[in-house]
Write a protein that holds these residues in place. Structure first.
Motif, PDB file in Angstrom:
ATOM      1  N   SER A  30      42.723  41.420  31.305  1.00 33.24           N
ATOM      2  CA  SER A  30      43.217  40.946  32.845  1.00 33.24           C
ATOM      3  C   SER A  30      42.761  42.081  33.997  1.00 33.24           C
ATOM      4  CB  SER A  30      44.794  40.786  32.694  1.00 33.24           C
ATOM      5  OG  SER A  30      45.539  42.059  32.692  1.00 33.24           O
ATOM      6  N   LEU A  31      43.038  43.507  33.525  1.00 37.90           N
ATOM      7  CA  LEU A  31      42.646  44.459  34.527  1.00 37.90           C
ATOM      8  C   LEU A  31      41.156  44.237  34.900  1.00 37.90           C
ATOM      9  CD1 LEU A  31      44.480  47.618  33.246  1.00 37.90           C
ATOM     10  CD2 LEU A  31      44.905  46.308  35.447  1.00 37.90           C
ATOM     11  N   VAL A  32      40.258  44.134  33.967  1.00 37.83           N
ATOM     12  CA  VAL A  32      38.877  43.909  34.071  1.00 37.83           C
ATOM     13  C   VAL A  32      38.479  42.941  35.129  1.00 37.83           C
ATOM     14  CG1 VAL A  32      36.608  43.672  32.840  1.00 37.83           C
ATOM     15  CG2 VAL A  32      38.092  45.389  32.141  1.00 37.83           C
ATOM     16  N   THR A  33      39.090  41.623  34.734  1.00 34.25           N
ATOM     17  CA  THR A  33      38.948  40.471  35.359  1.00 34.25           C
ATOM     18  C   THR A  33      39.335  40.474  36.736  1.00 34.25           C
ATOM     19  OG1 THR A  33      39.406  39.230  33.323  1.00 34.25           O
ATOM     20  CG2 THR A  33      39.388  37.910  35.284  1.00 34.25           C
ATOM     21  N   GLY A  35      39.655  43.093  38.857  1.00 32.30           N
ATOM     22  CA  GLY A  35      38.717  44.086  39.575  1.00 32.30           C
ATOM     23  C   GLY A  35      37.298  43.550  39.751  1.00 32.30           C
ATOM     24  N   TYR A  36      36.884  42.573  38.781  1.00 30.91           N
ATOM     25  CA  TYR A  36      35.468  41.899  38.607  1.00 30.91           C
ATOM     26  C   TYR A  36      35.547  40.703  40.155  1.00 30.91           C
ATOM     27  CZ  TYR A  36      31.937  38.407  38.024  1.00 30.91           C
ATOM     28  OH  TYR A  36      30.909  37.735  38.135  1.00 30.91           O
ATOM     29  N   PHE A  37      36.522  40.130  40.111  1.00 34.39           N
ATOM     30  CA  PHE A  37      36.814  39.151  41.202  1.00 34.39           C
ATOM     31  C   PHE A  37      36.836  39.848  42.379  1.00 34.39           C
ATOM     32  CE2 PHE A  37      38.328  36.131  37.909  1.00 34.39           C
ATOM     33  CZ  PHE A  37      37.190  35.364  37.937  1.00 34.39           C
ATOM     34  N   LYS A  38      37.725  41.068  42.429  1.00 36.19           N
ATOM     35  CA  LYS A  38      37.672  41.659  43.737  1.00 36.19           C
ATOM     36  C   LYS A  38      36.008  42.245  44.213  1.00 36.19           C
ATOM     37  CE  LYS A  38      42.371  43.420  43.903  1.00 36.19           C
ATOM     38  NZ  LYS A  38      43.059  44.282  43.951  1.00 36.19           N
ATOM     39  N   ILE A  39      35.299  42.706  43.377  1.00 41.06           N
ATOM     40  CA  ILE A  39      34.000  43.215  43.600  1.00 41.06           C
ATOM     41  C   ILE A  39      33.071  42.006  43.928  1.00 41.06           C
ATOM     42  CG2 ILE A  39      32.134  43.922  42.543  1.00 41.06           C
ATOM     43  CD1 ILE A  39      33.810  45.902  40.822  1.00 41.06           C
ATOM     44  N   GLN A  40      33.413  40.813  43.238  1.00 38.93           N
ATOM     45  CA  GLN A  40      32.626  39.734  43.403  1.00 38.93           C
ATOM     46  C   GLN A  40      32.493  39.028  44.943  1.00 38.93           C
ATOM     47  OE1 GLN A  40      33.453  36.161  41.532  1.00 38.93           O
ATOM     48  NE2 GLN A  40      31.258  35.441  41.388  1.00 38.93           N
ATOM     49  N   GLN A  41      33.788  39.111  45.358  1.00 35.33           N
ATOM     50  CA  GLN A  41      34.325  38.456  46.700  1.00 35.33           C
ATOM     51  C   GLN A  41      33.817  39.628  47.831  1.00 35.33           C
ATOM     52  OE1 GLN A  41      35.539  35.571  47.696  1.00 35.33           O
ATOM     53  NE2 GLN A  41      35.294  35.383  45.500  1.00 35.33           N
ATOM     54  N   GLY A  42      33.788  40.834  47.546  1.00 35.14           N
ATOM     55  CA  GLY A  42      33.271  41.932  48.327  1.00 35.14           C
ATOM     56  C   GLY A  42      31.817  41.548  48.488  1.00 35.14           C
ATOM     57  N   ALA A  43      31.100  41.197  47.492  1.00 34.51           N
ATOM     58  CA  ALA A  43      29.701  41.163  47.444  1.00 34.51           C
ATOM     59  C   ALA A  43      29.347  39.860  48.221  1.00 34.51           C
ATOM     60  CB  ALA A  43      29.121  41.187  45.936  1.00 34.51           C
ATOM     61  N   TYR A  44      29.936  38.660  47.845  1.00 37.40           N
ATOM     62  CA  TYR A  44      29.951  37.515  48.895  1.00 37.40           C
ATOM     63  C   TYR A  44      30.076  37.880  50.316  1.00 37.40           C
ATOM     64  CZ  TYR A  44      29.650  34.653  44.597  1.00 37.40           C
ATOM     65  OH  TYR A  44      29.501  33.865  43.660  1.00 37.40           O
ATOM     66  N   ALA A  45      30.974  38.762  50.634  1.00 39.21           N
ATOM     67  CA  ALA A  45      31.203  38.774  52.103  1.00 39.21           C
ATOM     68  C   ALA A  45      30.104  39.645  52.878  1.00 39.21           C
ATOM     69  CB  ALA A  45      32.695  39.525  52.299  1.00 39.21           C
ATOM     70  N   ASP A  46      29.459  40.551  51.924  1.00 38.88           N
ATOM     71  CA  ASP A  46      28.117  41.390  52.435  1.00 38.88           C
ATOM     72  C   ASP A  46      27.218  40.459  52.285  1.00 38.88           C
ATOM     73  OD1 ASP A  46      29.927  43.670  52.364  1.00 38.88           O
ATOM     74  OD2 ASP A  46      29.217  44.446  50.560  1.00 38.88           O
ATOM     75  N   ALA A  47      26.916  39.687  51.578  1.00 37.84           N
ATOM     76  CA  ALA A  47      26.068  38.578  51.590  1.00 37.84           C
ATOM     77  C   ALA A  47      25.956  37.945  52.879  1.00 37.84           C
ATOM     78  CB  ALA A  47      25.821  37.950  50.396  1.00 37.84           C
ATOM     79  N   ALA A  48      27.057  37.153  53.040  1.00 37.06           N
ATOM     80  CA  ALA A  48      27.276  36.562  54.130  1.00 37.06           C
ATOM     81  C   ALA A  48      27.004  37.099  55.571  1.00 37.06           C
ATOM     82  CB  ALA A  48      28.775  35.971  54.286  1.00 37.06           C
TER      83      ALA A  48
END
Length: 149
Positions: A30-33, A35-48
């Motif tokens: 659950s900790l890894v999951t 962390g992964y979603f936070k990193i993914q949302q940050g990457a999506y915001a950067d791509a936008a």
């Protein structure tokens, strides 16, 4: 004979040991999951943000050719197709984006565009973010971000 029985009983794990290991694995997973979603949302915001910068560059090219940025009604589509209400269609030198269709934001929604002041050539481009609701906290709008001090 007593020693042989003890050896046979100690070969496997107890139910408590197995449950403890499973609980530890669930907590780590659950900790890894999360962390992964936070990193993914940050990457999506950067791509936008990067895509919005590309739109900004294309609109600057459009503005140089036409004299004003596209109106709010014309929207970002004016970067790909000459607007039907242009006074001098011959000035349009597009398409100004290197694509055949307008790119969507990382969440699969269209970008928003608003002409603020044509005489100042000020406009705003943003993404409504993952919830696709305007004016919420997850919107990606570089024009409203406070620069780092």
């Amino acid at each position: 004979m007593i020693r042989r029985r003890n050896r046979r009983r100690r070969r496997g794990f107890t139910l408590m040991e197995v449950l403890l290991v499973l609980a530890i694995l669930v907590v780590l997973g659950s900790l890894v999951t999360v962390g992964y979603f936070k990193i993914q949302q940050g990457a999506y915001a950067d791509a936008a943000k990067n895509q919005i910068r590309a739109f900004d560059t294309a609109i600057q090219g459009y503005t140089l050719a036409i004299g004003t940025p596209p109106s709010t009604e014309q929207g970002l589509d004016a970067l790909l197709n000459a607007p039907s209400d242009l006074r001098q269609v011959s000035k349009w030198r597009g398409p100004y984006l290197g694509k055949d269709t307008l790119p969507l934001d990382p969440w699969g929604n269209g970008y928003q565009y608003e002409l603020i002041d044509a005489s100042q050539a000020t406009f705003r481009i943003w993404s409504n973010g993952p919830d696709n609701q305007a004016g919420t906290e997850d919107d990606v709008d570089p024009s409203r971000e406070v620069p780092n001090a």
